[in-house]
Design an enzyme around this catalytic site. Structure first.
Site, PDB file in Angstrom:
ATOM      1  N   ALA A 125       0.833  -1.200   0.000  1.00 27.63           N
ATOM      2  CA  ALA A 125       0.000   0.000   0.000  1.00 27.63           C
ATOM      3  C   ALA A 125       0.867   1.249   0.000  1.00 27.63           C
ATOM      4  O   ALA A 125       1.363   1.677   1.049  1.00 27.63           O
ATOM      5  CB  ALA A 125      -0.925  -0.023   1.213  1.00 27.63           C
ATOM      6  N   PRO A 129      -5.126   8.800  -1.938  1.00 29.99           N
ATOM      7  CA  PRO A 129      -5.953   9.652  -2.804  1.00 29.99           C
ATOM      8  C   PRO A 129      -5.168  10.846  -3.354  1.00 29.99           C
ATOM      9  O   PRO A 129      -5.383  11.256  -4.494  1.00 29.99           O
ATOM     10  CB  PRO A 129      -7.094  10.098  -1.882  1.00 29.99           C
ATOM     11  CG  PRO A 129      -7.210   8.993  -0.876  1.00 29.99           C
ATOM     12  CD  PRO A 129      -5.811   8.486  -0.661  1.00 29.99           C
ATOM     13  N   GLY A 132      -0.027   9.476  -5.904  1.00 29.06           N
ATOM     14  CA  GLY A 132       0.103   8.294  -6.765  1.00 29.06           C
ATOM     15  C   GLY A 132       1.487   8.265  -7.374  1.00 29.06           C
ATOM     16  O   GLY A 132       2.420   7.695  -6.805  1.00 29.06           O
ATOM     17  N   GLU A 245       9.141  -4.713 -10.135  1.00 27.13           N
ATOM     18  CA  GLU A 245       7.694  -4.636 -10.361  1.00 27.13           C
ATOM     19  C   GLU A 245       7.412  -4.255 -11.816  1.00 27.13           C
ATOM     20  O   GLU A 245       6.549  -4.833 -12.469  1.00 27.13           O
ATOM     21  CB  GLU A 245       7.099  -3.594  -9.402  1.00 27.13           C
ATOM     22  CG  GLU A 245       5.625  -3.348  -9.629  1.00 27.13           C
ATOM     23  CD  GLU A 245       4.985  -2.494  -8.533  1.00 27.13           C
ATOM     24  OE1 GLU A 245       5.671  -2.153  -7.558  1.00 27.13           O
ATOM     25  OE2 GLU A 245       3.794  -2.176  -8.664  1.00 27.13           O
TER      26      GLU A 245
HETATM   27  C1  LIG Z   1      -6.144  -1.509 -10.799  1.00 29.31           C
HETATM   28  C2  LIG Z   1      -5.089  -0.763 -10.044  1.00 29.31           C
HETATM   29  C3  LIG Z   1      -4.300  -1.452  -9.129  1.00 29.31           C
HETATM   30  C4  LIG Z   1      -3.351  -0.768  -8.369  1.00 29.31           C
HETATM   31  N1  LIG Z   1      -2.634  -1.448  -7.407  1.00 29.31           N
HETATM   32  C5  LIG Z   1      -1.857  -0.739  -6.542  1.00 29.31           C
HETATM   33  C6  LIG Z   1      -1.247  -1.384  -5.428  1.00 29.31           C
HETATM   34  O1  LIG Z   1      -1.355  -2.598  -5.236  1.00 29.31           O
HETATM   35  N2  LIG Z   1      -0.528  -0.629  -4.554  1.00 29.31           N
HETATM   36  C7  LIG Z   1      -0.360   0.723  -4.717  1.00 29.31           C
HETATM   37  O2  LIG Z   1       0.286   1.337  -3.888  1.00 29.31           O
HETATM   38  N3  LIG Z   1      -0.917   1.355  -5.784  1.00 29.31           N
HETATM   39  C8  LIG Z   1      -1.671   0.670  -6.682  1.00 29.31           C
HETATM   40  N4  LIG Z   1      -2.255   1.309  -7.750  1.00 29.31           N
HETATM   41  C9  LIG Z   1      -2.070   2.741  -7.906  1.00 29.31           C
HETATM   42  C10 LIG Z   1      -1.230   3.115  -9.120  1.00 29.31           C
HETATM   43  O3  LIG Z   1       0.107   2.754  -8.937  1.00 29.31           O
HETATM   44  C11 LIG Z   1      -1.443   4.630  -9.339  1.00 29.31           C
HETATM   45  O4  LIG Z   1      -2.761   4.795  -9.826  1.00 29.31           O
HETATM   46  C12 LIG Z   1      -0.414   5.212 -10.288  1.00 29.31           C
HETATM   47  O5  LIG Z   1       0.834   5.273  -9.668  1.00 29.31           O
HETATM   48  C13 LIG Z   1      -0.797   6.614 -10.761  1.00 29.31           C
HETATM   49  O6  LIG Z   1      -1.112   7.442  -9.683  1.00 29.31           O
HETATM   50  P1  LIG Z   1      -2.464   8.296  -9.713  1.00 29.31           P
HETATM   51  O7  LIG Z   1      -3.576   7.376 -10.054  1.00 29.31           O
HETATM   52  O8  LIG Z   1      -2.559   9.049  -8.444  1.00 29.31           O
HETATM   53  O9  LIG Z   1      -2.280   9.286 -10.926  1.00 29.31           O
HETATM   54  P2  LIG Z   1      -1.485  10.698 -10.894  1.00 29.31           P
HETATM   55  O10 LIG Z   1      -0.163  10.531 -10.261  1.00 29.31           O
HETATM   56  O11 LIG Z   1      -2.398  11.744 -10.351  1.00 29.31           O
HETATM   57  O12 LIG Z   1      -1.286  10.952 -12.455  1.00 29.31           O
HETATM   58  C14 LIG Z   1      -2.313  11.475 -13.300  1.00 29.31           C
HETATM   59  C15 LIG Z   1      -1.718  11.688 -14.684  1.00 29.31           C
HETATM   60  O13 LIG Z   1      -0.654  12.639 -14.603  1.00 29.31           O
HETATM   61  C16 LIG Z   1       0.526  12.077 -15.142  1.00 29.31           C
HETATM   62  N5  LIG Z   1       1.696  12.568 -14.417  1.00 29.31           N
HETATM   63  C17 LIG Z   1       1.916  12.569 -13.076  1.00 29.31           C
HETATM   64  N6  LIG Z   1       3.137  13.051 -12.797  1.00 29.31           N
HETATM   65  C18 LIG Z   1       3.705  13.375 -13.986  1.00 29.31           C
HETATM   66  C19 LIG Z   1       4.963  13.926 -14.384  1.00 29.31           C
HETATM   67  N7  LIG Z   1       5.920  14.208 -13.486  1.00 29.31           N
HETATM   68  N8  LIG Z   1       5.206  14.126 -15.707  1.00 29.31           N
HETATM   69  C20 LIG Z   1       4.260  13.806 -16.621  1.00 29.31           C
HETATM   70  N9  LIG Z   1       3.058  13.284 -16.320  1.00 29.31           N
HETATM   71  C21 LIG Z   1       2.787  13.069 -15.021  1.00 29.31           C
HETATM   72  C22 LIG Z   1       0.359  10.588 -14.969  1.00 29.31           C
HETATM   73  O14 LIG Z   1       1.209   9.868 -15.857  1.00 29.31           O
HETATM   74  C23 LIG Z   1      -1.110  10.419 -15.279  1.00 29.31           C
HETATM   75  O15 LIG Z   1      -1.304  10.377 -16.650  1.00 29.31           O
HETATM   76  C24 LIG Z   1      -3.174   0.628  -8.563  1.00 29.31           C
HETATM   77  C25 LIG Z   1      -3.944   1.314  -9.518  1.00 29.31           C
HETATM   78  C26 LIG Z   1      -4.889   0.635 -10.237  1.00 29.31           C
HETATM   79  C27 LIG Z   1      -5.719   1.395 -11.234  1.00 29.31           C
END
Ligand SMILES: Cc1cc2nc3c(=O)[nH]c(=O)nc-3n(C[C@H](O)[C@H](O)[C@H](O)COP(=O)(O)OP(=O)(O)OC[C@H]3O[C@@H](n4cnc5c(N)ncnc54)[C@H](O)[C@@H]3O)c2cc1C
Length: 382
Positions: A125, A129, A132, A245
């Site tokens: 984890a 919210p 990410g 990973e």
């Molecule tokens: C089905 C599923 C399973 C998952 N399993 C896990 C899990 O087991 N454990 C866990 O911890 N997480 C898990 N995740 C979370 C996943 O790793 C995150 O959703 C991912 O890291 C993206 O973070 P975010 O959703 O907050 O998007 P954000 O970080 O908010 O990104 C939104 C958009 O902005 C872009 N962006 C962000 N920063 C930059 C930058 N510096 N330059 C250019 N573009 C950028 C991103 O590429 C994306 O397109 C899971 C997600 C899903 C959907």
């Protein structure tokens, strides 16, 4: 497709036994699990009995000290069968290695045997919210008291979120003024710890049998001994292990794209339009030729990264490139293959539709495609 990896007869038998197991124990029940949004615990136990969990673990702990190719086989077989929601690789190759690499001897002895039998299912984890891609924005805190750590915060999108019995949780252990990279620590939180709750499974557009969930920590007190490794080193531990990973996800994506391609190849030889099978149309032949070429390049690249991992060579750049390009490729190939099925491709009964839906998330989790490009650019010295 030709492989330049040192697979032996033992690997072949292992692959065969897993493939038979999937046909017998997973395929018939999978649609039901998709409706439930979760797989049953029993399937994990069966996987444990068959030796599909942590095959690499030390024999003294119950594993069989297998090389990385056995892990690769598990990733490939689940991906190519289209049953990607059974997240064995997350457990085997992503979370468990945090415990064996950074955990104390007593943590290893306590938890790893259960991970091998399937009695202890793992999750990690990190995501919240508001955090990410940017893990330095994590707000979950862990405060040290004389008799334990007290965790407060919320996590989201956690895979194996409901099934997991043990969660590796990333939390901040330092004050606001500490640089973010020195303030993150990893903790082991057991199921049923007071103050630890999970939400309902999150409804997703793909990976429907995967129990992705939120987690809540409300004055959740864990023993002092549940710190994983050293305090303040969490960020470095993640940086060390995240390439593994990314490679796992890339390996699954290549296998999944190849399987989608095979489905389409069979279909176009059967389906007729305008008096001949689709495979006789030159445009469709060219479509297949183009996809076969892309897949072949993907295969060479990912196998090269697998070989580097097998030989304990650095593969940070390869892992990011493979994660970026092969997840995008999987998405593209699944889409193009679905197109060849016409309206049938859009029907849930046709496995190609599952390949399509499950491919979408691959460019999002384990580091988005954009984050992979950020890493690659950094490694180019930019
Ligand atoms: C089905 C599923 C399973 C998952 N399993 C896990 C899990 O087991 N454990 C866990 O911890 N997480 C898990 N995740 C979370 C996943 O790793 C995150 O959703 C991912 O890291 C993206 O973070 P975010 O959703 O907050 O998007 P954000 O970080 O908010 O990104 C939104 C958009 O902005 C872009 N962006 C962000 N920063 C930059 C930058 N510096 N330059 C250019 N573009 C950028 C991103 O590429 C994306 O397109 C899971 C997600 C899903 C959907």
């Amino acid at each position: 497709m030709k492989r330049n990896l040192p697979f032996t007869e033992e690997h072949r038998l292992f692959r065969q036994s897993l493939s038979d197991f999937i046909a017998r124990e997973v395929a018939p029940y999978y649609p039901e699990w998709e409706d439930d949004g979760i797989v049953p615990r029993e399937i994990w136990k069966k996987c444990g009995t068959q030796g599909f969990l942590l095959p690499w673990a030390d024999e003294k702990l119950g594993g069989f000290g297998a090389d990385y190719l056995f892990s690769v086989i598990v990733m490939e077989e689940l991906a190519s069968s289209g049953f990607m929601s059974l997240f064995l690789s997350l457990h085997n190759d992503i979370v468990a290695p945090y415990i064996t690499r950074f955990g104390s001897e007593s943590q290893i002895q306590k938890y790893i045997p259960g991970c091998i039998t399937g009695d202890t299912i793992l999750s990690i984890a990190m995501t919240e919210p508001g955090a990410g891609s940017d893990l330095s924005a994590i707000r979950t805190t862990a405060v040290r008291e004389s008799d334990g750590w007290v965790l407060n915060g919320q996590k989201t999108f956690i895979s194996n979120g409901l099934l997991s019995d043990l969660v590796v949780v990333a939390a901040k252990t330092e004050s606001k003024n500490t640089p973010p990279h020195q303030s993150l620590s990893l903790f082991l939180v057991e199921r049923d710890t007071p103050g630890f709750k999970r939400g309902k499974p999150l409804k997703k557009i793909g990976l429907k049998a995967q129990d992705t969930a939120e987690m809540f920590f409300d004055h959740c007190k864990i023993p002092l001994g549940n710190l994983l490794g050293e305090e303040g080193k969490g960020f470095y531990y993640l940086m060390e292990k995240l390439p593994d990973e990314r490679l796992s996800v890339a390996i699954g994506c290549q296998a999944s794209a190849e399987a989608a391609f095979r489905l389409a190849l069979d279909y176009i030889k059967e389906r007729k339009a305008f008096g001949k099978t689709l495979s006789k149309f030159e445009t469709i032949q060219f479509e297949m030729a183009d996809m076969a070429s892309l897949l072949s390049m993907g295969r060479s690249f990912v196998d090269q990264a697998i070989l580097a991992h097998l030989n304990h060579e650095p593969f940070l750049m390869e892992a990011s490139m493979a994660k970026y390009k092969l997840c995008e490729l999987n998405k593209e190939i699944a889409d193009r293959c679905l197109q060849l099925f016409g309206g049938y491709g859009y029907m849930a009964d046709y496995p190609i539709s599952r390949f399509y839906m499950d491919s979408r998330v691959q460019t999002l989790y384990a580091g988005t495609s954009e984050i992979m490009k950020v890493i690659i650019a950094k490694n180019l010295g930019l």
